[in-house]
Design a protein around this motif. Structure first.
Motif, PDB file in Angstrom:
ATOM      1  N   GLU A   1       6.486   1.436   5.974  1.00  0.00           N
ATOM      2  CA  GLU A   1       6.420   0.335   6.928  1.00  0.00           C
ATOM      3  C   GLU A   1       7.001  -0.922   6.276  1.00  0.00           C
ATOM      4  O   GLU A   1       6.565  -1.331   5.198  1.00  0.00           O
ATOM      5  CB  GLU A   1       4.971   0.093   7.334  1.00  0.00           C
ATOM      6  N   ILE A   2       7.977  -1.528   6.937  1.00  0.00           N
ATOM      7  CA  ILE A   2       8.651  -2.714   6.405  1.00  0.00           C
ATOM      8  C   ILE A   2       8.275  -3.924   7.250  1.00  0.00           C
ATOM      9  O   ILE A   2       8.426  -3.909   8.472  1.00  0.00           O
ATOM     10  CB  ILE A   2      10.188  -2.534   6.426  1.00  0.00           C
ATOM     11  N   LYS A   3       7.788  -4.955   6.605  1.00  0.00           N
ATOM     12  CA  LYS A   3       7.466  -6.201   7.304  1.00  0.00           C
ATOM     13  C   LYS A   3       8.764  -6.994   7.466  1.00  0.00           C
ATOM     14  O   LYS A   3       9.232  -7.620   6.521  1.00  0.00           O
ATOM     15  CB  LYS A   3       6.418  -6.982   6.520  1.00  0.00           C
ATOM     16  N   GLU A   4       9.339  -6.932   8.666  1.00  0.00           N
ATOM     17  CA  GLU A   4      10.674  -7.483   8.863  1.00  0.00           C
ATOM     18  C   GLU A   4      10.724  -9.004   8.707  1.00  0.00           C
ATOM     19  O   GLU A   4      11.792  -9.568   8.399  1.00  0.00           O
ATOM     20  CB  GLU A   4      11.234  -7.079  10.225  1.00  0.00           C
ATOM     21  N   ASN A   5       9.606  -9.681   8.888  1.00  0.00           N
ATOM     22  CA  ASN A   5       9.577 -11.136   8.745  1.00  0.00           C
ATOM     23  C   ASN A   5       8.891 -11.579   7.457  1.00  0.00           C
ATOM     24  O   ASN A   5       8.465 -12.727   7.329  1.00  0.00           O
ATOM     25  CB  ASN A   5       8.880 -11.782   9.947  1.00  0.00           C
ATOM     26  N   ALA A   6       8.771 -10.667   6.484  1.00  0.00           N
ATOM     27  CA  ALA A   6       8.033 -10.953   5.257  1.00  0.00           C
ATOM     28  C   ALA A   6       8.607 -12.146   4.490  1.00  0.00           C
ATOM     29  O   ALA A   6       7.858 -13.010   4.016  1.00  0.00           O
ATOM     30  CB  ALA A   6       8.017  -9.714   4.361  1.00  0.00           C
TER      31      ALA A   6
ATOM     32  N   MET B   1      11.444   5.319   7.720  1.00  0.00           N
ATOM     33  CA  MET B   1      10.961   3.941   7.653  1.00  0.00           C
ATOM     34  C   MET B   1      10.847   3.378   9.067  1.00  0.00           C
ATOM     35  O   MET B   1      11.479   3.863  10.001  1.00  0.00           O
ATOM     36  CB  MET B   1      11.911   3.073   6.824  1.00  0.00           C
ATOM     37  N   HIS B   2      10.041   2.350   9.205  1.00  0.00           N
ATOM     38  CA  HIS B   2       9.936   1.659  10.474  1.00  0.00           C
ATOM     39  C   HIS B   2       9.577   0.192  10.218  1.00  0.00           C
ATOM     40  O   HIS B   2       9.039  -0.146   9.163  1.00  0.00           O
ATOM     41  CB  HIS B   2       8.904   2.312  11.395  1.00  0.00           C
TER      42      HIS B   2
ATOM     43  N   GLU C   1      -2.156   3.938   9.224  1.00  0.00           N
ATOM     44  CA  GLU C   1      -2.229   4.920  10.309  1.00  0.00           C
ATOM     45  C   GLU C   1      -0.988   5.795  10.404  1.00  0.00           C
ATOM     46  O   GLU C   1      -1.035   6.899  10.949  1.00  0.00           O
ATOM     47  CB  GLU C   1      -2.474   4.198  11.651  1.00  0.00           C
ATOM     48  N   HIS C   2       0.139   5.301   9.912  1.00  0.00           N
ATOM     49  CA  HIS C   2       1.382   6.072   9.987  1.00  0.00           C
ATOM     50  C   HIS C   2       1.457   7.059   8.811  1.00  0.00           C
ATOM     51  O   HIS C   2       0.683   6.965   7.856  1.00  0.00           O
ATOM     52  CB  HIS C   2       2.595   5.136   9.971  1.00  0.00           C
TER      53      HIS C   2
END
Length: 290
Positions: A46-51, A1-2, A39-40
């Motif tokens: 992919e985690i939207k940290e400010n979601a 994850m990123h 793209e990844h």
């Protein structure tokens, strides 16, 4: 994850994806298509940290209440959700600010949030959408290897119904020469009838293939259905729409069985239902005295 920081969370139609990428491994996944610009590595979520911050800000500033949706690109109940918890946080905000909610999933993990789903539905409207592709458990494990089997999804649909939460089933995709049989379509619809679903969405008996998901699909066919890739190439070439040779008979069966059991099967009507915000009468009455 990123992790990434996102500039926005809600689309023009009030949909959101809290994650990008998926680990369910469904062999036909359209979200792998290059046109979506993931793209990844698809399994590197992919985690939207400010979601959640973005969602609260969006809900605070909306002039009109509406339905909020998730799951169109990435299943909200990927295993990583148990660690991150963004879906549950989002549901809490939706309830807090009085919006409606709908989601699409293939996972019985949706039952983890049954309390919040019910609270939203008691106040406004909450609809759970569940994808079913086959009633055969062994085939399900080949088509959708890392997610709840059909039986587990069926049990989840029944529990949602018993909690008063309306459900919609996506009957797709139907893979030519694999699950495009009358036995399979009838078997899925029997589950829908028993689970009391509101409606069934079906775009036809087939699937779509384009750059990105086509290559993945063919690799999985080689692994699980030897010789099937060659049959697809010979029959369909590079077509985008891959329709079952049994499409006419299967669609007739689909419409007849839905009609017989009072299941809504007009896609336009179902999507209108999913997008229409409703306030429960008690809330309307209370608002008169606010």
């Amino acid at each position: 994850m990123h992790y990434i920081k996102s500039k926005g969370i809600l689309s023009a139609k009030n949909g959101m994806n809290l994650y990008r990428g998926c680990s369910h491994g469904c062999i036909y996944c359209d979200s792998r298509s290059k046109c979506y610009h993931i793209e990844h590595n698809f399994e590197d979520i992919e985690i939207k940290e400010n979601a959640i911050e973005l969602l609260e800000n969006a809900l605070k500033h909306k002039r009109k209440k509406c339905m909020i949706g998730t799951g169109s690109m990435t299943d909200p109940y990927i295993p990583l959700e148990n660690e991150i918890g963004n879906v549950r946080k989002a549901l809490s905000l939706v309830y807090q600010y009085g919006f409606g909610f709908t989601l699409i999933t293939k996972s019985n993990q949706v039952l983890r949030d049954l309390d919040l789903l019910k609270s939203i539905n008691d106040k406004t409207k909450c609809v759970v959408q569940m994808t079913l592709t086959t009633y055969n458990e062994d085939l399900c494990k080949k088509l959708e290897p890392n997610v709840s089997t059909t039986q587990h999804r069926f049990e989840a649909l029944k529990q949602l119904y018993n909690a008063g939460i309306p459900t919609v089933v996506w009957l797709c995709p139907i893979l030519p020469f694999i699950n495009d049989t009358e036995e399979n379509i009838s078997g899925i619809l029997d589950l829908c009838i028993e689970a009391g679903v509101y409606g069934v969405i079906c775009f036809g008996m087939g699937l779509t293939l384009r750059e990105g998901n086509r290559e993945y699909f063919y690799r999985q066919l080689d692994l699980s259905f030897p010789g099937m890739k060659e049959k697809y190439i010979q029959t369909y070439g590079n077509q985008y729409e891959i329709n079952s040779p049994n499409s006419t008979a299967l669609m007739k069966l689909f419409h007849q069985k839905c009609n017989q059991h009072g299941i809504i099967h007009d896609n336009v009507k179902i999507f209108e239902y999913l997008s229409t915000f409703e306030e429960k009468q008690s809330d309307k009455q209370l608002s008169l005295f606010d």
